[in-house]
Design a protein around this motif. Structure first.
Motif, PDB file in Angstrom:
ATOM      1  N   ILE A  49       0.851  -1.185   0.000  1.00 33.65           N
ATOM      2  CA  ILE A  49       0.000   0.000   0.000  1.00 33.65           C
ATOM      3  C   ILE A  49       0.881   1.226   0.000  1.00 33.65           C
ATOM      4  CG2 ILE A  49      -0.186   0.088   2.520  1.00 33.65           C
ATOM      5  CD1 ILE A  49      -3.155   0.919   2.091  1.00 33.65           C
ATOM      6  N   ILE A  50       0.449   2.265  -0.702  1.00 33.65           N
ATOM      7  CA  ILE A  50       1.223   3.494  -0.770  1.00 33.65           C
ATOM      8  C   ILE A  50       0.306   4.670  -0.475  1.00 33.65           C
ATOM      9  CG2 ILE A  50       0.919   3.649  -3.297  1.00 33.65           C
ATOM     10  CD1 ILE A  50       3.775   4.889  -3.368  1.00 33.65           C
ATOM     11  N   GLU A  51       0.775   5.549   0.412  1.00 31.92           N
ATOM     12  CA  GLU A  51      -0.004   6.718   0.795  1.00 31.92           C
ATOM     13  C   GLU A  51       0.275   7.869  -0.174  1.00 31.92           C
ATOM     14  OE1 GLU A  51       0.891   7.516   4.894  1.00 31.92           O
ATOM     15  OE2 GLU A  51       0.265   5.510   5.547  1.00 31.92           O
ATOM     16  N   THR A  52      -0.464   8.944   0.007  1.00 35.86           N
ATOM     17  CA  THR A  52      -0.362  10.091  -0.900  1.00 35.86           C
ATOM     18  C   THR A  52       1.059  10.650  -0.951  1.00 35.86           C
ATOM     19  OG1 THR A  52      -2.648  10.641  -0.369  1.00 35.86           O
ATOM     20  CG2 THR A  52      -1.353  12.327  -1.479  1.00 35.86           C
ATOM     21  N   ASN A  75       4.089   0.483   2.511  1.00 33.13           N
ATOM     22  CA  ASN A  75       4.182  -0.621   3.449  1.00 33.13           C
ATOM     23  C   ASN A  75       3.940  -1.913   2.679  1.00 33.13           C
ATOM     24  OD1 ASN A  75       4.666  -1.715   5.917  1.00 33.13           O
ATOM     25  ND2 ASN A  75       2.723  -1.131   6.841  1.00 33.13           N
ATOM     26  N   TYR A  76       4.625  -2.989   3.089  1.00 33.06           N
ATOM     27  CA  TYR A  76       4.588  -4.232   2.337  1.00 33.06           C
ATOM     28  C   TYR A  76       4.304  -5.436   3.224  1.00 33.06           C
ATOM     29  CZ  TYR A  76       7.024  -1.531  -1.273  1.00 33.06           C
ATOM     30  OH  TYR A  76       7.363  -0.583  -2.216  1.00 33.06           O
ATOM     31  N   LEU A  77       3.708  -6.458   2.618  1.00 34.34           N
ATOM     32  CA  LEU A  77       3.610  -7.771   3.232  1.00 34.34           C
ATOM     33  C   LEU A  77       5.036  -8.293   3.417  1.00 34.34           C
ATOM     34  CD1 LEU A  77       1.590 -10.155   3.897  1.00 34.34           C
ATOM     35  CD2 LEU A  77       1.969 -10.905   1.543  1.00 34.34           C
ATOM     36  N   ASP A  78       5.312  -8.898   4.573  1.00 35.85           N
ATOM     37  CA  ASP A  78       6.680  -9.331   4.867  1.00 35.85           C
ATOM     38  C   ASP A  78       7.275 -10.214   3.770  1.00 35.85           C
ATOM     39  OD1 ASP A  78       6.391  -9.655   8.513  1.00 35.85           O
ATOM     40  OD2 ASP A  78       6.791  -7.932   7.207  1.00 35.85           O
ATOM     41  N   SER A  79       6.468 -11.087   3.204  1.00 35.05           N
ATOM     42  CA  SER A  79       6.992 -12.054   2.232  1.00 35.05           C
ATOM     43  C   SER A  79       7.408 -11.431   0.908  1.00 35.05           C
ATOM     44  CB  SER A  79       5.965 -13.159   1.982  1.00 35.05           C
ATOM     45  OG  SER A  79       4.784 -12.620   1.405  1.00 35.05           O
ATOM     46  N   VAL A  80       7.040 -10.157   0.665  1.00 35.09           N
ATOM     47  CA  VAL A  80       7.403  -9.522  -0.604  1.00 35.09           C
ATOM     48  C   VAL A  80       8.387  -8.374  -0.437  1.00 35.09           C
ATOM     49  CG1 VAL A  80       5.123 -10.136  -1.521  1.00 35.09           C
ATOM     50  CG2 VAL A  80       5.552  -7.786  -0.714  1.00 35.09           C
ATOM     51  N   LYS A  81       8.706  -8.051   0.817  1.00 36.62           N
ATOM     52  CA  LYS A  81       9.674  -6.975   1.048  1.00 36.62           C
ATOM     53  C   LYS A  81      10.978  -7.307   0.337  1.00 36.62           C
ATOM     54  CE  LYS A  81       7.970  -5.256   5.479  1.00 36.62           C
ATOM     55  NZ  LYS A  81       8.214  -5.163   6.941  1.00 36.62           N
TER      56      LYS A  81
END
Length: 127
Positions: free
Chosen positions: A50-53, A58-64
């Motif tokens: 997810i990305i804010e304005t 922020n990312y799911l741990d498995s894709v960081k």
């Protein structure tokens, strides 16, 4: 009415890359959070990124360290760059956008909050 159109899914070998894009349209005034979710067969939909304005993501741990989310505010578009793909990444990916758009009721335009989902795009990671 706000519509989200996704593109970029497909079949890729393990270790490969794909870039998903999602463009929002429909008298949009502004967008807030923009995100990507995935849903594998038999599993619940979960947030991938997810990305804010302001660009904070922020990312799911498995894709960081493998996936990168970005946005183009001028074109109401969100992207998901996916690198080093694994078979476990196989799922349908949905974009989700929150924001404000202009609606017309009885001939009177007004700004209204919206929340919209894309139609989903299949990502398959397999050799």
């Amino acid at each position: 009415q706000v519509q989200l159109v996704e593109s970029g899914g497909g079949l890729v070998q393990p270790g490969g890359s794909l870039t998903l894009s999602c463009r929002a349209s429909g008298s949009i005034v502004t967008t807030y959070n923009m995100g990507w979710y995935c849903q594998a067969p038999g599993k619940q939909r979960e947030l991938v990124a997810i990305i804010e304005t302001d660009g904070y993501a922020n990312y799911l741990d498995s894709v960081k360290d493998r996936f990168t989310i970005s946005r183009d505010n001028a074109n109401n578009t969100v992207y998901l760059q996916m690198n080093s793909l694994k078979p476990g990444d196989t799922a349908v990916y949905f974009c989700h956008v929150e924001g404000q758009n202009t609606v017309v009721t009885d001939g009177i335009p007004r700004v209204s909050d919206f929340e919209a989902w894309g139609q989903g795009t299949q990502v398959t990671v397999s050799s």
